[in-house]
Write a protein that holds these residues in place. Structure first.
Motif, PDB file in Angstrom:
ATOM      1  N   MET A 115     -15.672 109.545  81.775  1.00 34.33           N
ATOM      2  CA  MET A 115     -14.451 110.289  81.482  1.00 34.33           C
ATOM      3  C   MET A 115     -13.269 109.347  81.356  1.00 34.33           C
ATOM      4  SD  MET A 115     -15.009 113.532  84.058  1.00 34.33           S
ATOM      5  CE  MET A 115     -13.359 114.179  83.771  1.00 34.33           C
ATOM      6  N   SER A 116     -13.226 108.319  82.194  1.00 30.15           N
ATOM      7  CA  SER A 116     -12.116 107.376  82.115  1.00 30.15           C
ATOM      8  C   SER A 116     -12.193 106.547  80.844  1.00 30.15           C
ATOM      9  CB  SER A 116     -12.113 106.454  83.345  1.00 30.15           C
ATOM     10  OG  SER A 116     -13.263 105.621  83.362  1.00 30.15           O
ATOM     11  N   SER A 117     -13.416 106.254  80.382  1.00 32.77           N
ATOM     12  CA  SER A 117     -13.542 105.471  79.152  1.00 32.77           C
ATOM     13  C   SER A 117     -13.094 106.287  77.946  1.00 32.77           C
ATOM     14  CB  SER A 117     -14.988 105.002  78.958  1.00 32.77           C
ATOM     15  OG  SER A 117     -15.843 106.089  78.655  1.00 32.77           O
ATOM     16  N   ARG A 118     -13.359 107.601  77.977  1.00 34.76           N
ATOM     17  CA  ARG A 118     -12.897 108.445  76.878  1.00 34.76           C
ATOM     18  C   ARG A 118     -11.382 108.574  76.893  1.00 34.76           C
ATOM     19  NH1 ARG A 118     -16.783 113.525  75.540  1.00 34.76           N
ATOM     20  NH2 ARG A 118     -18.706 112.363  75.200  1.00 34.76           N
ATOM     21  N   ALA A 119     -10.843 108.732  78.094  1.00 36.11           N
ATOM     22  CA  ALA A 119      -9.392 108.884  78.198  1.00 36.11           C
ATOM     23  C   ALA A 119      -8.680 107.639  77.699  1.00 36.11           C
ATOM     24  CB  ALA A 119      -8.998 109.165  79.646  1.00 36.11           C
ATOM     25  N   GLY A 120      -9.277 106.485  77.964  1.00 40.77           N
ATOM     26  CA  GLY A 120      -8.657 105.240  77.543  1.00 40.77           C
ATOM     27  C   GLY A 120      -9.012 104.837  76.143  1.00 40.77           C
ATOM     28  N   GLY A 121      -9.868 105.640  75.491  1.00 40.03           N
ATOM     29  CA  GLY A 121     -10.357 105.240  74.175  1.00 40.03           C
ATOM     30  C   GLY A 121      -9.773 106.045  73.041  1.00 40.03           C
ATOM     31  N   ALA A 122      -8.591 106.609  73.203  1.00 35.65           N
ATOM     32  CA  ALA A 122      -7.963 107.364  72.126  1.00 35.65           C
ATOM     33  C   ALA A 122      -7.832 106.476  70.903  1.00 35.65           C
ATOM     34  CB  ALA A 122      -6.592 107.852  72.563  1.00 35.65           C
ATOM     35  N   GLY A 123      -8.282 106.975  69.786  1.00 38.04           N
ATOM     36  CA  GLY A 123      -8.218 106.206  68.555  1.00 38.04           C
ATOM     37  C   GLY A 123      -9.427 105.330  68.354  1.00 38.04           C
ATOM     38  N   ALA A 124     -10.380 105.340  69.302  1.00 41.16           N
ATOM     39  CA  ALA A 124     -11.545 104.470  69.172  1.00 41.16           C
ATOM     40  C   ALA A 124     -12.415 104.864  67.998  1.00 41.16           C
ATOM     41  CB  ALA A 124     -12.370 104.506  70.457  1.00 41.16           C
ATOM     42  N   ALA A 125     -12.357 106.161  67.632  1.00 45.26           N
ATOM     43  CA  ALA A 125     -13.211 106.610  66.534  1.00 45.26           C
ATOM     44  C   ALA A 125     -12.882 105.873  65.247  1.00 45.26           C
ATOM     45  CB  ALA A 125     -13.052 108.119  66.326  1.00 45.26           C
ATOM     46  N   GLY A 126     -11.659 105.451  65.105  1.00 52.08           N
ATOM     47  CA  GLY A 126     -11.281 104.728  63.914  1.00 52.08           C
ATOM     48  C   GLY A 126     -11.719 103.285  63.930  1.00 52.08           C
ATOM     49  N   GLY A 127     -12.150 102.805  65.070  1.00 46.56           N
ATOM     50  CA  GLY A 127     -12.653 101.444  65.172  1.00 46.56           C
ATOM     51  C   GLY A 127     -11.591 100.395  64.919  1.00 46.56           C
ATOM     52  N   ILE A 128     -10.330 100.615  65.322  1.00 41.21           N
ATOM     53  CA  ILE A 128      -9.270  99.667  65.018  1.00 41.21           C
ATOM     54  C   ILE A 128      -8.670  99.142  66.315  1.00 41.21           C
ATOM     55  CG2 ILE A 128      -8.709 100.672  62.777  1.00 41.21           C
ATOM     56  CD1 ILE A 128      -6.413 102.153  64.107  1.00 41.21           C
ATOM     57  N   GLY A 129      -8.347  97.867  66.294  1.00 38.28           N
ATOM     58  CA  GLY A 129      -7.616  97.299  67.419  1.00 38.28           C
ATOM     59  C   GLY A 129      -8.499  96.889  68.573  1.00 38.28           C
ATOM     60  N   ALA A 130      -7.967  95.965  69.371  1.00 41.76           N
ATOM     61  CA  ALA A 130      -8.700  95.444  70.516  1.00 41.76           C
ATOM     62  C   ALA A 130      -8.937  96.509  71.567  1.00 41.76           C
ATOM     63  CB  ALA A 130      -7.922  94.266  71.117  1.00 41.76           C
ATOM     64  N   ALA A 131      -7.946  97.400  71.762  1.00 41.41           N
ATOM     65  CA  ALA A 131      -8.100  98.447  72.773  1.00 41.41           C
ATOM     66  C   ALA A 131      -9.247  99.381  72.414  1.00 41.41           C
ATOM     67  CB  ALA A 131      -6.799  99.232  72.915  1.00 41.41           C
ATOM     68  N   ALA A 132      -9.352  99.739  71.131  1.00 46.63           N
ATOM     69  CA  ALA A 132     -10.433 100.622  70.693  1.00 46.63           C
ATOM     70  C   ALA A 132     -11.773  99.935  70.862  1.00 46.63           C
ATOM     71  CB  ALA A 132     -10.220 101.022  69.237  1.00 46.63           C
ATOM     72  N   ALA A 133     -11.839  98.650  70.545  1.00 46.84           N
ATOM     73  CA  ALA A 133     -13.097  97.912  70.680  1.00 46.84           C
ATOM     74  C   ALA A 133     -13.509  97.825  72.144  1.00 46.84           C
ATOM     75  CB  ALA A 133     -12.941  96.513  70.096  1.00 46.84           C
ATOM     76  N   ALA A 134     -12.551  97.593  73.039  1.00 47.80           N
ATOM     77  CA  ALA A 134     -12.854  97.517  74.471  1.00 47.80           C
ATOM     78  C   ALA A 134     -13.335  98.863  74.990  1.00 47.80           C
ATOM     79  CB  ALA A 134     -11.619  97.062  75.238  1.00 47.80           C
ATOM     80  N   ALA A 135     -12.718  99.952  74.503  1.00 45.88           N
ATOM     81  CA  ALA A 135     -13.120 101.285  74.924  1.00 45.88           C
ATOM     82  C   ALA A 135     -14.540 101.592  74.458  1.00 45.88           C
ATOM     83  CB  ALA A 135     -12.150 102.327  74.377  1.00 45.88           C
ATOM     84  N   ALA A 136     -14.891 101.143  73.263  1.00 43.97           N
ATOM     85  CA  ALA A 136     -16.236 101.368  72.738  1.00 43.97           C
ATOM     86  C   ALA A 136     -17.274 100.642  73.581  1.00 43.97           C
ATOM     87  CB  ALA A 136     -16.321 100.911  71.285  1.00 43.97           C
ATOM     88  N   VAL A 137     -16.955  99.431  74.013  1.00 44.99           N
ATOM     89  CA  VAL A 137     -17.867  98.667  74.863  1.00 44.99           C
ATOM     90  C   VAL A 137     -18.019  99.350  76.218  1.00 44.99           C
ATOM     91  CG1 VAL A 137     -18.161  96.500  76.128  1.00 44.99           C
ATOM     92  CG2 VAL A 137     -17.459  96.468  73.723  1.00 44.99           C
ATOM     93  N   LYS A 138     -16.907  99.817  76.787  1.00 44.39           N
ATOM     94  CA  LYS A 138     -16.962 100.487  78.078  1.00 44.39           C
ATOM     95  C   LYS A 138     -17.786 101.754  77.997  1.00 44.39           C
ATOM     96  CE  LYS A 138     -14.012 102.174  81.843  1.00 44.39           C
ATOM     97  NZ  LYS A 138     -12.608 102.399  82.296  1.00 44.39           N
ATOM     98  N   ARG A 139     -17.608 102.536  76.923  1.00 46.76           N
ATOM     99  CA  ARG A 139     -18.387 103.761  76.749  1.00 46.76           C
ATOM    100  C   ARG A 139     -19.869 103.432  76.595  1.00 46.76           C
ATOM    101  NH1 ARG A 139     -18.237 109.159  75.036  1.00 46.76           N
ATOM    102  NH2 ARG A 139     -20.352 109.878  75.550  1.00 46.76           N
TER     103      ARG A 139
END
Length: 247
Positions: A70-94
């Motif tokens: 749940m915390s990885s999803r909360a921190g992964g807003a915008g991860a679906a677009g696959g852009i930015g370091a934050a999104a990439a980190a969230a994808a790895v955490k998920r």
């Protein structure tokens, strides 16, 4: 979904088939076997439960892993677009959270004999690549999945019909499964009067214990070739497998 499976068999021209299902797929397989038992040569249920409340993992490891998810999803807003370091980190955490649900710690800690890298690192890359290519599961898909497993269940009469349907049934399960708890697999096997083969793996024993799973499937096919029709067909006992025959 069981009707879809039967329609595919029709399209392929298969009158009978060895039906194998994993997780929710095992629930679908049971419904298929109930709908058209004459078209089932054998039924193998992998990493599953009886559905309903049994589909909710309540063990400590699962709850802790779910909180991290749940915390990885909360921190992964915008991860679906696959852009930015934050999104990439969230994808790895998920991906790491998903792996904790899917595979045993023993497997994740092993080294790949070819690359020398940990299996966990290789699977993280695989999961992240799949997420980037396919995107997250749609909300409707998640809700539909949950609805299907929560509404699944076999009545006492349906369990008796499966047990007496005239084909072997086998339940395969991982002793470290934190998604579908082993105690529910034991109960299901007992209700169906089918053998339960408990393997040293987690929810994805189809990969965690691939060799053992294939041995069990091949053994079932051979048993049917030799005329086995009883629910409690003989089965292989590969290494690192415990068998609980619940006849």
């Amino acid at each position: 979904m069981a009707a879809d499976g039967l329609a595919l068999m029709d399209h392929l021209g298969w009158h009978r088939a060895h039906v194998v299902g994993h997780s929710m797929g095992a629930m679908i397989s049971a419904r298929l076997a109930l709908a058209e038992p004459d078209r089932v040569a054998s039924l193998t249920l992998i990493s599953t439960t009886g559905g309903g409340t049994e589909a909710i993992p309540l063990n400590a490891r699962a709850l802790w892993t779910a909180l991290k998810g749940m915390s990885s999803r909360a921190g992964g807003a915008g991860a679906a677009g696959g852009i930015g370091a934050a999104a990439a980190a969230a994808a790895v955490k998920r991906a790491r959270v998903d792996l904790a649900f899917h595979f045993s710690p023993r497997l994740l800690k092993t080294k790949d004999p070819v690359s020398g890298r940990s299996v966990k690192d290789l699977l993280v890359e695989e999961y992240v690549a799949a997420s980037k290519e396919n995107g997250p599961q749609p909300k409707a898909g998640e809700e539909g999945h949950l609805n299907a497993v929560m509404k699944h269940g076999l009545s006492a009469s349906e369990r008796r019909r499966l047990a007496a349907a005239g084909f072997p049934i086998k339940v395969l399960h991982g002793s470290e499964d934190i998604v579908a708890e082993p105690r529910h697999a034991r109960r299901l096997a007992g209700q169906l009067r089918a053998p339960l083969v408990m393997m040293d793996g987690a929810h994805f024993i189809t990969r965690d214990c691939a060799v053992q799973v294939v041995d069990e499937l091949l053994d079932t096919v051979e048993a049917v070739r030799q005329g086995a029709t009883h629910v409690d067909a003989v089965h292989m006992l590969p290494e690192r497998v415990s068998c609980f025959c619940c006849a």
